[in-house]
Scaffold this motif. Structure first.
Motif, short mmCIF file in Angstrom:
data_model
loop_
_atom_site.label_atom_id
_atom_site.label_comp_id
_atom_site.label_asym_id
_atom_site.label_seq_id
_atom_site.Cartn_x
_atom_site.Cartn_y
_atom_site.Cartn_z
N ASN A 153 5.17 -50.04 19.49
CA ASN A 153 5.74 -48.70 19.38
C ASN A 153 4.68 -47.73 18.83
O ASN A 153 4.28 -47.85 17.68
CB ASN A 153 6.95 -48.73 18.44
CG ASN A 153 7.68 -47.41 18.40
OD1 ASN A 153 7.18 -46.37 18.86
ND2 ASN A 153 8.89 -47.43 17.86
N PRO A 154 4.20 -46.78 19.65
CA PRO A 154 3.16 -45.86 19.19
C PRO A 154 3.57 -45.08 17.94
O PRO A 154 2.72 -44.69 17.14
CB PRO A 154 2.95 -44.92 20.38
CG PRO A 154 3.49 -45.66 21.55
CD PRO A 154 4.60 -46.51 21.04
N GLU A 155 4.87 -44.88 17.77
CA GLU A 155 5.33 -44.10 16.62
C GLU A 155 5.23 -44.87 15.31
O GLU A 155 5.25 -44.26 14.24
CB GLU A 155 6.78 -43.65 16.85
CG GLU A 155 6.95 -42.72 18.05
CD GLU A 155 8.38 -42.29 18.26
OE1 GLU A 155 9.24 -42.74 17.47
OE2 GLU A 155 8.64 -41.52 19.20
N THR A 156 5.18 -46.19 15.38
CA THR A 156 5.11 -46.99 14.16
C THR A 156 3.78 -47.73 14.02
O THR A 156 3.58 -48.45 13.05
CB THR A 156 6.26 -48.02 14.13
OG1 THR A 156 6.15 -48.89 15.27
CG2 THR A 156 7.61 -47.33 14.14
N ARG A 157 2.88 -47.57 14.98
CA ARG A 157 1.62 -48.33 14.95
C ARG A 157 0.64 -47.65 14.00
O ARG A 157 0.07 -46.62 14.29
CB ARG A 157 1.00 -48.43 16.34
CG ARG A 157 -0.22 -49.36 16.38
CD ARG A 157 -0.89 -49.31 17.73
NE ARG A 157 0.04 -49.65 18.79
CZ ARG A 157 -0.14 -49.30 20.06
NH1 ARG A 157 -1.18 -48.56 20.43
NH2 ARG A 157 0.76 -49.65 20.97
N THR A 158 0.48 -48.26 12.85
CA THR A 158 -0.44 -47.80 11.82
C THR A 158 -1.39 -48.96 11.50
O THR A 158 -1.16 -50.10 11.94
CB THR A 158 0.32 -47.39 10.56
OG1 THR A 158 0.96 -48.57 10.03
CG2 THR A 158 1.36 -46.32 10.86
N PRO A 159 -2.44 -48.71 10.74
CA PRO A 159 -3.29 -49.83 10.33
C PRO A 159 -2.52 -50.93 9.61
O PRO A 159 -2.83 -52.12 9.77
CB PRO A 159 -4.31 -49.15 9.40
CG PRO A 159 -4.41 -47.76 9.93
CD PRO A 159 -3.02 -47.41 10.37
N VAL A 160 -1.52 -50.54 8.85
CA VAL A 160 -0.70 -51.55 8.16
C VAL A 160 0.07 -52.39 9.16
O VAL A 160 0.16 -53.62 9.03
CB VAL A 160 0.26 -50.86 7.17
CG1 VAL A 160 1.24 -51.88 6.58
CG2 VAL A 160 -0.52 -50.17 6.07
N ASN A 182 9.00 -59.50 15.51
CA ASN A 182 9.21 -58.20 14.87
C ASN A 182 7.90 -57.42 14.72
O ASN A 182 7.86 -56.21 14.94
CB ASN A 182 9.87 -58.40 13.50
CG ASN A 182 11.29 -58.93 13.60
OD1 ASN A 182 11.94 -58.77 14.64
ND2 ASN A 182 11.77 -59.55 12.55
N ALA A 183 6.85 -58.14 14.33
CA ALA A 183 5.56 -57.47 14.15
C ALA A 183 5.01 -56.96 15.48
O ALA A 183 4.45 -55.87 15.56
CB ALA A 183 4.57 -58.43 13.50
N TRP A 184 5.19 -57.74 16.53
CA TRP A 184 4.70 -57.33 17.85
C TRP A 184 5.49 -56.13 18.37
O TRP A 184 4.91 -55.20 18.94
CB TRP A 184 4.81 -58.51 18.82
CG TRP A 184 4.34 -58.21 20.22
CD1 TRP A 184 5.10 -58.20 21.36
CD2 TRP A 184 3.01 -57.87 20.64
NE1 TRP A 184 4.34 -57.89 22.45
CE2 TRP A 184 3.05 -57.68 22.04
CE3 TRP A 184 1.80 -57.70 19.98
CZ2 TRP A 184 1.92 -57.34 22.78
CZ3 TRP A 184 0.68 -57.37 20.71
CH2 TRP A 184 0.75 -57.19 22.09
N ALA A 185 6.80 -56.13 18.16
CA ALA A 185 7.62 -55.00 18.60
C ALA A 185 7.20 -53.72 17.88
O ALA A 185 7.12 -52.65 18.48
CB ALA A 185 9.10 -55.30 18.36
N ALA A 186 6.93 -53.83 16.59
CA ALA A 186 6.50 -52.66 15.83
C ALA A 186 5.12 -52.18 16.29
O ALA A 186 4.86 -50.97 16.39
CB ALA A 186 6.46 -52.99 14.34
#
Length: 219
Positions: free
Chosen positions: A57-64, A50-54
């Motif tokens: 995704n450039p739209e969900t890739r944040t520092p968090v 799940n973490a890798w899929a997120a």
């Protein structure tokens, strides 16, 4: 084993998918610990997936999200390494199957595992109804559960009305890497006699001699 875990996250993800998929498809064939895979391995794998899929995704890739991916890998690597170790030392997993999963084959050519010349002896614990536990160790040692180079013990057993003539009469087979070996029976089997016999099997799948055939009453 370390070389089987790529440093690059993308390569790591590809490798873990290969290993996880093969282990799931061959759990029964390879006699893997299904309970451990379900309770210890799969949850950490799901967190990583799940973490890798997120993260991808450039739209969900944040520092968090990036931090969550890093933490997910930290949590997943220990059970993944443990699974790789199980597969490397499992005589039921062929060299070709290890290579197909991308697992680097360890070189044990200098110190081949010996074929056992002894056999397991054991005590039978019948203190729990419908359960029998075989606490086994090598016939030459009260302290070591198995001799050097042995992966575990093969157990043959059967519920019979009369003592078996030979080991071939024991129609059920199991394998255990660590003492004790436990069997659960149905209520209808209580009071019947079950017969056992054991032998060592080394890390290359080579088998030692069978021990004595023993029996116990199912409690």
């Amino acid at each position: 084993m370390g070389r089987s875990i790529p440093k690059n996250d993308a390569d790591f993800n590809t490798r873990q998918q290969m290993i996880g998929t093969a282990a799931k498809a061959n759990t029964e064939k390879w006699h893997l610990d299904a309970d451990w895979i379900e309770s210890a391995f799969n949850p950490k794998k799901t967190v990583w997936d799940n973490a890798w899929a997120a993260y991808l995704n450039p739209e969900t890739r944040t520092p968090v999200i990036t931090f969550a991916k890093q933490e997910a890998r930290k949590g997943y690597e220990p059970p993944l390494r443990q699974l790789i170790q199980m597969l490397e030392s499992n005589p039921r997993v062929s060299v070709e199957e290890l290579k197909a999963m991308g697992i680097v084959i360890p070189d044990h050519s200098g110190t081949p595992a010996p074929v056992a010349t002894t056999y397991p002896v054991y005590t039978i614990d019948s203190s729990t109804i419908r359960f029998l536990k075989l606490h086994f160790h090598d016939q030459n040692s009260l302290h070591k559960s198995k001799p050097y180079g042995q992966h575990g013990a093969e157990i043959r057993w059967a519920i019979l009305d009369a003592p078996p003539v030979n080991v071939n009469d024991l129609t059920h087979s199991a394998f255990d890497t660590n003492s004790p070996f436990a069997l659960e029976f149905d209520e209808a089997d209580r009071g019947k006699t079950v017969y056992f016999c054991m032998r060592w099997e080394n890390t290359r799948g080579e088998k030692g001699p069978w021990g004595e055939i023993a029996s116990a009453i199912i409690p």
